[in-house]
Design an enzyme around this catalytic site. Structure first.
Site, PDB file in Angstrom:
ATOM      1  N   GLY A 148      13.032  13.090  28.491  1.00  0.00           N
ATOM      2  CA  GLY A 148      12.589  13.262  29.867  1.00  0.00           C
ATOM      3  C   GLY A 148      12.040  11.942  30.376  1.00  0.00           C
ATOM      4  N   CYS A 149      12.213  11.674  31.663  1.00  0.00           N
ATOM      5  CA  CYS A 149      11.758  10.385  32.204  1.00  0.00           C
ATOM      6  C   CYS A 149      10.236  10.257  32.155  1.00  0.00           C
ATOM      7  CB  CYS A 149      12.284  10.181  33.621  1.00  0.00           C
ATOM      8  SG  CYS A 149      11.983  11.556  34.754  1.00  0.00           S
ATOM      9  N   ASN A 150       9.526  11.346  32.469  1.00  0.00           N
ATOM     10  CA  ASN A 150       8.067  11.314  32.365  1.00  0.00           C
ATOM     11  C   ASN A 150       7.639  11.182  30.909  1.00  0.00           C
ATOM     12  OD1 ASN A 150       7.877  11.798  35.158  1.00  0.00           O
ATOM     13  ND2 ASN A 150       7.805  14.005  34.875  1.00  0.00           N
TER      14      ASN A 150
END
Length: 342
Positions: A148-150
């Site tokens: 996930g980017c976060n």
């Protein structure tokens, strides 16, 4: 040697970002683009900014002959991705950009994503795609699960500190801001310009964001005991970029030294001088992550700030970085583009 590449889900933001990056890659050729809802259209019809490229038209997934493909990027929604990937040839190398293969425990996946995993055999072989920490496993993998980017942003700020035992594992706060492209390209009322612009707001407050499952999994594995962080994301009226402000209890100088040592030889993770802080405007459109460290006026506390582009280092750039390793290429190929500024 030229590697034949297919992209599934090419009509989304991450699909378009993959095309943009691969367009200048010296050893990759895109031979198939799939987007079921837009099958029959050209990429120029869907993304006019790519009209200068000689690309195949969009087709349905079942129209692709994977016998002529070396590696497939899967940029489909979760649940859809696992259903597609389990039917692909077992010899095909795959980089998945969805959440379907990030979590090692099927029960944890069901808890966070609301349904049983339907491709357990594939999940069992998937390697977590945070390149800097799983490089050797990725190089030997058939299936890599993009982060996930976060989750990637928070991990770059924290993994070395947890590994070095420098911070209080029971008092970690991640305050993160993200651009709207992280929500995908599908139409949503709350993402209309009139609803989103000129304001910012928190969401998934209180520990409901799905990327927490990745934090739990990865930080606990590094620490050798359960670690749970406080994490609150905020949506910014910006197209791209993530910036995470991470609050920890630990000596700021030791924190800076730990991160500097961890990333000294990493081409895409760059430490700023102590006391300087990154900005999303300085990583836009690039595969770089910038990290800054400062002390706090309260002794024994440190602030780590990490910034990256959610579509590039947080997703499609990370995917290409992993694909380079899987195909035996230099890890940086196609990814040394300078950030776009202003």
């Amino acid at each position: 040697m030229t590697h034949k590449i297919a992209i599934l889900g090419a009509s989304g933001y991450t699909g378009a970002e993959l095309v943009r990056l691969i367009a200048t890659h010296p050893t990759m050729e895109i031979v198939a683009l799939a987007a079921n809802s837009k099958a029959g259209l050209s990429m120029a019809d869907v993304f006019p900014h790519l009209r200068h490229l000689d690309l195949p038209d969009l087709v349905k997934i079942d129209e692709i002959d994977f016998a002529g493909v070396d590696l497939c990027f899967c940029a489909l929604p979760h649940a859809t991705s696992q259903a597609v990937i389990k039917e692909l040839p077992k010899t095909l190398k795959i980089v998945d950009l969805s959440a379907d293969f990030r979590l090692r425990d099927p029960e944890v996946y069901a808890q966070w994503y609301g349904g049983q995993h339907d491709a357990l055999e594939c999940q069992a072989e998937a390697v977590y795609g945070l390149t800097e920490f799983y490089r050797d496993d990725i190089r030997a993998a058939r299936l890599v699960a993009g982060t996930g980017c976060n989750a990637a942003t928070g991990q770059y700020a924290l993994r070395p500190l947890i590994a070095d035992g420098l911070i209080d594992l029971d008092d970690i706060i991640i305050d993160l801001k993200t651009g709207v492209s992280g929500a995908g390209r599908s139409l949503k009322e709350n993402l209309l310009h009139a609803e989103l612009s000129e304001g910012a707001h928190a969401y998934a407050v209180g520990g409901t964001h799905r990327h927490l499952a990745e934090f739990d999994q990865e930080f606990s594995a590094v620490a050798g005991r359960p670690v749970k962080v406080q994490f609150t994301p905020h949506l910014l009226p910006a197209n791209r970029g993530i910036i995470a402000t991470v609050y920890v209890k630990g000596d700021a100088d030791a924190v800076y030294k730990s991160l500097s040592n961890a990333y000294a030889d990493e081409p895409f993770v760059q430490m700023l001088p102590f006391g300087q802080q990154p900005s999303t405007r300085h990583i836009r459109g690039s595969n770089f992550c910038h990290i800054g460290v400062s002390g706090d006026r309260i002794p024994g506390r440190a602030i780590v700030i990490a910034a990256l582009d959610n579509l590039t280092k947080g997703s499609s750039g990370q995917a290409l970085q992993n694909a380079n390793l899987m195909l035996g290429e230099e890890e940086t190929l196609g990814l040394m583009l300078a950030p776009v500024f202003p």
